[in-house]
Motif scaffolding. Sequence first.
Motif, PDB file in Angstrom:
ATOM      1  N   GLY A  41       2.607  -2.651   4.172  1.00  0.00           N
ATOM      2  CA  GLY A  41       1.862  -2.196   5.309  1.00  0.00           C
ATOM      3  C   GLY A  41       1.701  -3.036   6.577  1.00  0.00           C
ATOM      4  N   GLN A  42       1.929  -4.395   6.490  1.00  0.00           N
ATOM      5  CA  GLN A  42       1.855  -5.179   7.418  1.00  0.00           C
ATOM      6  C   GLN A  42       3.182  -5.101   8.256  1.00  0.00           C
ATOM      7  N   PHE A  45       2.987  -1.475   9.992  1.00  0.00           N
ATOM      8  CA  PHE A  45       1.984  -1.196  10.600  1.00  0.00           C
ATOM      9  C   PHE A  45       1.232  -2.293  11.692  1.00  0.00           C
ATOM     10  N   PRO A  59      -3.959  -1.892   7.198  1.00  0.00           N
ATOM     11  CA  PRO A  59      -2.567  -1.820   7.128  1.00  0.00           C
ATOM     12  C   PRO A  59      -2.260  -2.265   5.447  1.00  0.00           C
TER      13      PRO A  59
END
Length: 78
Positions: A41-42, A45, A59
């Motif tokens: 996620g990081q 996003f 994120p």
Amino acid sequence: MLWSIIVGGFIGFVAGAITNKGGAMGIIANVIAGLIGSSVGQALFGAWGPSLAGMSLIPSILGAVIVVAVVSFFFGRR
């Protein structure tokens, strides 16, 4: 390290609840999905929003939802 595992478990639990796969996953799977989802996620996003243990929550949850969905697609029951 322990705090990261706890936050990863929380992120995995939330992702499992969103995808309705939380009951099928165990505690270890929730932690693994949360930690891997946080990284995914990081990376996808960015690092924005509130953070705990070095993981941006929004994120990370979005990444964990993606990880849980992909894993359940390939390894889910038919």
